[in-house]
Design a protein around this motif. Structure first.
Motif, mmCIF file in Angstrom:
data_model
loop_
_atom_site.group_PDB
_atom_site.id
_atom_site.type_symbol
_atom_site.label_atom_id
_atom_site.label_comp_id
_atom_site.label_asym_id
_atom_site.label_seq_id
_atom_site.Cartn_x
_atom_site.Cartn_y
_atom_site.Cartn_z
ATOM 1 N N PHE A 29 55.662 28.915 -11.976
ATOM 2 C CA PHE A 29 55.586 29.569 -13.273
ATOM 3 C C PHE A 29 54.509 30.643 -13.262
ATOM 4 N N GLU A 30 54.872 31.830 -13.784
ATOM 5 C CA GLU A 30 53.875 32.869 -13.991
ATOM 6 C C GLU A 30 54.293 33.719 -15.187
ATOM 7 N N VAL A 31 53.306 34.303 -15.847
ATOM 8 C CA VAL A 31 53.569 35.118 -17.030
ATOM 9 C C VAL A 31 54.527 36.247 -16.657
ATOM 10 N N GLY A 32 55.547 36.431 -17.493
ATOM 11 C CA GLY A 32 56.542 37.475 -17.280
ATOM 12 C C GLY A 32 57.825 36.982 -16.632
ATOM 13 N N ALA A 33 57.814 35.789 -16.053
ATOM 14 C CA ALA A 33 59.022 35.254 -15.402
ATOM 15 C C ALA A 33 60.024 34.791 -16.461
ATOM 16 N N TRP A 34 61.318 34.900 -16.128
ATOM 17 C CA TRP A 34 62.406 34.532 -17.036
ATOM 18 C C TRP A 34 63.026 33.204 -16.629
ATOM 19 N N PHE A 35 63.400 32.412 -17.630
ATOM 20 C CA PHE A 35 64.066 31.131 -17.430
ATOM 21 C C PHE A 35 65.114 30.948 -18.525
ATOM 22 N N TYR A 45 71.250 26.701 -24.307
ATOM 23 C CA TYR A 45 70.083 27.304 -23.668
ATOM 24 C C TYR A 45 70.008 28.778 -24.038
ATOM 25 N N HIS A 46 68.789 29.330 -24.046
ATOM 26 C CA HIS A 46 68.548 30.733 -24.367
ATOM 27 C C HIS A 46 67.667 31.336 -23.287
ATOM 28 N N GLU A 47 67.812 32.643 -23.073
ATOM 29 C CA GLU A 47 66.941 33.329 -22.131
ATOM 30 C C GLU A 47 65.546 33.422 -22.743
ATOM 31 N N ALA A 48 64.536 33.097 -21.949
ATOM 32 C CA ALA A 48 63.167 33.103 -22.448
ATOM 33 C C ALA A 48 62.214 33.575 -21.354
ATOM 34 N N GLN A 49 61.169 34.259 -21.802
ATOM 35 C CA GLN A 49 60.177 34.801 -20.874
ATOM 36 C C GLN A 49 58.848 34.086 -21.107
ATOM 37 N N ILE A 50 58.145 33.788 -20.021
ATOM 38 C CA ILE A 50 56.842 33.134 -20.122
ATOM 39 C C ILE A 50 55.826 34.136 -20.652
ATOM 40 N N THR A 51 55.106 33.725 -21.708
ATOM 41 C CA THR A 51 54.067 34.578 -22.276
ATOM 42 C C THR A 51 52.668 34.014 -22.055
ATOM 43 N N GLU A 52 52.555 32.706 -21.865
ATOM 44 C CA GLU A 52 51.259 32.064 -21.644
ATOM 45 C C GLU A 52 51.436 30.825 -20.790
ATOM 46 N N LEU A 53 50.373 30.470 -20.075
ATOM 47 C CA LEU A 53 50.350 29.249 -19.271
ATOM 48 C C LEU A 53 49.160 28.409 -19.705
ATOM 49 N N ASP A 54 49.319 27.110 -19.755
ATOM 50 C CA ASP A 54 48.217 26.197 -20.046
ATOM 51 C C ASP A 54 48.241 25.091 -18.996
ATOM 52 N N SER A 125 64.409 43.872 -20.989
ATOM 53 C CA SER A 125 65.551 42.993 -21.185
ATOM 54 C C SER A 125 65.574 41.975 -20.050
ATOM 55 N N PRO A 126 66.023 40.759 -20.317
ATOM 56 C CA PRO A 126 66.041 39.756 -19.258
ATOM 57 C C PRO A 126 66.938 40.161 -18.098
ATOM 58 N N SER A 127 67.956 40.979 -18.360
ATOM 59 C CA SER A 127 68.859 41.397 -17.292
ATOM 60 C C SER A 127 68.179 42.399 -16.365
ATOM 61 N N ASP A 128 67.219 43.163 -16.912
ATOM 62 C CA ASP A 128 66.505 44.149 -16.105
ATOM 63 C C ASP A 128 65.256 43.560 -15.468
ATOM 64 N N ALA A 129 64.869 42.383 -15.894
ATOM 65 C CA ALA A 129 63.609 41.803 -15.434
ATOM 66 C C ALA A 129 63.679 41.413 -13.970
ATOM 67 N N SER A 130 62.585 41.601 -13.319
ATOM 68 C CA SER A 130 62.511 41.163 -11.917
ATOM 69 C C SER A 130 61.557 39.996 -11.850
ATOM 70 N N GLY A 131 61.648 39.092 -12.837
ATOM 71 C CA GLY A 131 60.762 37.937 -12.920
ATOM 72 C C GLY A 131 60.935 36.992 -11.763
ATOM 73 N N ILE A 132 60.011 36.103 -11.640
ATOM 74 C CA ILE A 132 59.999 35.116 -10.563
ATOM 75 C C ILE A 132 61.014 34.029 -10.889
ATOM 76 N N LEU A 133 61.874 33.743 -9.939
ATOM 77 C CA LEU A 133 62.800 32.617 -10.098
ATOM 78 C C LEU A 133 62.214 31.422 -9.379
ATOM 79 N N PRO A 134 62.394 30.249 -9.923
ATOM 80 C CA PRO A 134 61.832 29.055 -9.296
ATOM 81 C C PRO A 134 62.473 28.783 -7.944
ATOM 82 N N GLN A 135 61.687 28.163 -7.082
ATOM 83 C CA GLN A 135 62.162 27.776 -5.754
ATOM 84 C C GLN A 135 63.067 26.567 -5.899
ATOM 85 N N LYS A 136 64.075 26.481 -5.048
ATOM 86 C CA LYS A 136 64.960 25.308 -5.082
ATOM 87 C C LYS A 136 64.498 24.304 -4.063
#
Length: 136
Positions: A29-35, A45-54, A125-136
């Motif tokens: 997980f990192e700020v800006g990544a899409w899930f 489910y909805h497309e969502a972008q990380i804005t904060e980490l705790d 837009s989430p479609s244009d985002a180059s966010g980090i995808l989680p590792q499988k």
């Protein structure tokens, strides 16, 4: 033979019960990544972008902003929760080669003022985002 399961204990919902499994360690997980994230109390489910980490508190959690919703609907979700899935695992991908049609600039309605340019949005837009995808 019929079995009465009405008094059988319910097990806790965890990643083992999730239909799509992926590594939900905090390293993914990192700020800006899409899930794809299931909003609280919703089925889809909805497309969502990380804005904060705790990751400092006892319960590791991530704050998501849902695409096209106001920020008052942002949600904190615990890391490891099955409500979090890789981007486009539940939401549709944009069609290959799809581009929004350009509007013809035939009237003053389509002109952008300097004020509008200054207010420009840096939301991607989430479609244009180059966010980090989680590792499988």
């Amino acid at each position: 033979i019929k079995f009465d399961t009405s008094e059988a204990p319910e097990d806790e919902w965890d990643m083992e019960d999730a239909p799509i499994k992926f590594d939900t360690s905090e390293d993914n997980f990192e700020v800006g990544a899409w899930f794809d994230v299931q909003r609280e109390g919703k089925v889809s489910y909805h497309e969502a972008q990380i804005t904060e980490l705790d990751f400092e508190s006892n319960v590791k959690r991530v704050k998501f902003h849902f695409w096209k919703l106001s920020s008052d609907r942002d949600e904190w979700v615990d890391v490891g929760c099955p409500r979090i899935a890789p981007h486009h695992s539940y939401t549709p991908r944009p069609l290959d080669g799809y581009k929004a049609p350009k509007k013809k600039n035939n009237s003053d309605k389509n002109k952008v003022s300097n004020t509008d340019k200054e207010k420009g949005s840096n939301t991607q837009s989430p479609s244009d985002a180059s966010g980090i995808l989680p590792q499988k």
